[in-house]
Structures are given as structure tokens and as C-alpha cells.
Design an enzyme around this catalytic site. Structure first.
Site, short mmCIF file in Angstrom:
data_model
loop_
_atom_site.label_atom_id
_atom_site.label_comp_id
_atom_site.label_asym_id
_atom_site.label_seq_id
_atom_site.Cartn_x
_atom_site.Cartn_y
_atom_site.Cartn_z
N SER A 90 0.84 -1.20 0.00
CA SER A 90 0.00 0.00 0.00
C SER A 90 0.88 1.25 0.00
O SER A 90 1.59 1.49 -0.97
CB SER A 90 -0.97 -0.05 1.19
OG SER A 90 -2.02 0.88 1.03
N HIS A 125 -4.61 -1.74 -4.12
CA HIS A 125 -5.98 -2.16 -3.74
C HIS A 125 -6.95 -1.96 -4.90
O HIS A 125 -8.07 -1.49 -4.74
CB HIS A 125 -6.45 -1.38 -2.51
CG HIS A 125 -5.48 -1.40 -1.37
ND1 HIS A 125 -4.99 -2.58 -0.84
CD2 HIS A 125 -4.90 -0.39 -0.66
CE1 HIS A 125 -4.15 -2.29 0.16
NE2 HIS A 125 -4.08 -0.98 0.27
#
Length: 244
Positions: free
Chosen positions: A134, A170
Site C-alpha cells: 500500500s 488495492h
């Protein structure tokens, strides 16, 4: 034993729920160790949790996961001050640097305040594998999409730029990510953008994307580039190699 060439593993994964511990290291984090080429001893892996404020409780959970994995594990904390007198020496002594998620905007600001940008670049060039999830993925690129400023996703364009692309994380689990990437690529805010579904990682040797890998079957990676089509961007799917 450093990796044979500068190596980055940029992911939307690497951790999973544990059985006797809250967390365990998943296949992507283990793959970062494989990329380092270490053998004959416990791999040296340091965790940088700047993006979430160096939470000591989370560090302890990572320590438990590392014990199960058999890693020689450590942390580079920057709050409230660096926990190593010589952060450069510490980072250069590792096989892998793993950067966890949180606020990529805050991560970049704090790293630059402490000179970590140059330290990590030196480590990368020296064969220490740079990896993360991330925010710990976006940071290596020119920029990407982030919720660092609030619930509405925005662009970040001041990444470390070790890799000359942007990054989308994501991609399959947060429905606003894909359309925003397309819009930002179409209007020129982001250049060519490399994206990962949850559980997928991208391996770079130097600045070349050499492979997509996954710890979850059926997931994908994507390259989004500008085009003259309907929405001004085109998406190419890459089929990752399963690490199972």
C-alpha cells in the site's frame, strides 16, 4: 549477500491473519526474502512503519510473525526519534526492507526530514531488496492514488521516483481506485501507472518491471496508459505467477 541487482517488490499484500498470532507473513513477504538471495542463515528484514506512526503494538505483532517465519527481524522507528544511532548503517545491513501501509503523504514528509530518501536509494543500489504494501508500495514510484488527505481519494505526485511510473494499490477491493487512476492518467496528472489487486506484487529489476506475482489465485496486475479512447486511458491486464 545482496540481491544481484537493484530490486523492488511493490505489493497490495504480504500479511495474513495468523492462527496462534494475529498476523503471519504471507507469500509476498517471503518472496521479498527469496529475491534477496539470502541462504544459510536467517534473513535480515527490517520493518519501517512510518506511514502508521510507528505503532509499537503493531510492531509487536510483526515481531511474532517474524518469529514464526524464522527471520532476523528489526524495526526502523522514526517516532519520536530514530531508534538507531546510524539509520544508514542499519538499513545497509539488511537483506530486505519492508514498508507497511498507512499515509504515504506523511511517510514521504517524515522520511525526507530524516534523510531516509537517500539512505534507501543507496540501499536499493547496493542490493537490499525494497518492498512493501500500500503506502509501502506507492512510495517507490513517482506517485499514485491515496486516502492520506481524507476519505476522498486524491493524487500524490511526489513519491521517491526510484521507479519512473505511478502506482495503484488495492485495485480490486476499493471501488474508487480504478476510475481515479484512469482519470488521472487521462488528464496527465499521473504517467504510466502499474496497479495491483489485493494479494498481488510487482517485481522490478532496476526500473524494469519483470514479473507480477500473487499469493491469491485469480488476482491480476494492470498497466494503465494514456490513449485517445473514450476515457483517455487504456488498461492492460497482466497475469501474475502464483506463489503457492
Amino acid at each position: 549477500m545482496p540481491a544481484e541487482q537493484p530490486t523492488i517488490l511493490a505489493t497490495s499484500g504480504g500479511l495474513k491473519p495468523g492462527t496462534r498470532t494475529r498476523l503471519e507473513f504471507d507469500r509476498l513477504l517471503h518472496h521479498a526474502v527469496e529475491l534477496s538471495g539470502v541462504s544459510g542463515r536467517a534473513p535480515k528484514v527490517t520493518h519501517i512503519g512510518t506511514a502508521a506512526g510507528d505503532q509499537r503494538a503493531f510492531n509487536s505483532e510483526m515481531d511474532e510473525a517474524a518469529r514464526l517465519a524464522g527471520f532476523d527481524f528489526s524495526h526502523l522507528n522514526l517516532f519520536t526519534m530514530p531508534n538507531h544511532a546510524d539509520p544508514e548503517a542499519h538499513v545497509l545491513d539488511q537483506d530486505v526492507v519492508w514498508v507497511n501501509g498507512g499515509s504515504v503523504v506523511n511517510l514521504l514528509a517524515v522520511w525526507r526530514a530524516h534523510g531516509l530518501e537517500n539512505i534507501l536509494h543507496k540501499a536499493w543500489q547496493s542490493g537490499v531488496v525494497l518492498a512493501g504494501v500500500s503506502a509501502g508500495s506507492i512510495c517507490w514510484f513517482q506517485g499514485g492514488t491515496t486516502d492520506s488527505f481524507g476519505p476522498e481519494l486524491r493524487a500524490v505526485t511526489n513519491g521517491l521516483a526510484f521507479l519512473p511510473f505511478a502506482n495503484g494499490v488495492h485495485y480490486d477491493s476499493e471501488e474508487r481506485r480504478r476510475p481515479l487512476v484512469h482519470r488521472l492518467v487521462a488528464d496527465g496528472t499521473l504517467g504510466e501507472t502499474h496497479c495491483t489487486d489485493d494479494g498481488v506484487g510487482l517485481v522490478y529489476h532496476g526500473t524494469e518491471l519483470v514479473e507480477a506475482v500473487t499469493e491469491v489465485p485469480g488476482k491480476g496486475a494492470y498497466i494503465v496508459t494514456a490513449s485517445e479512447g473514450a476515457d483517455g486511458a487504456v488498461e492492460e491486464r497482466l497475469e501474475p505467477r502464483y506463489l503457492g
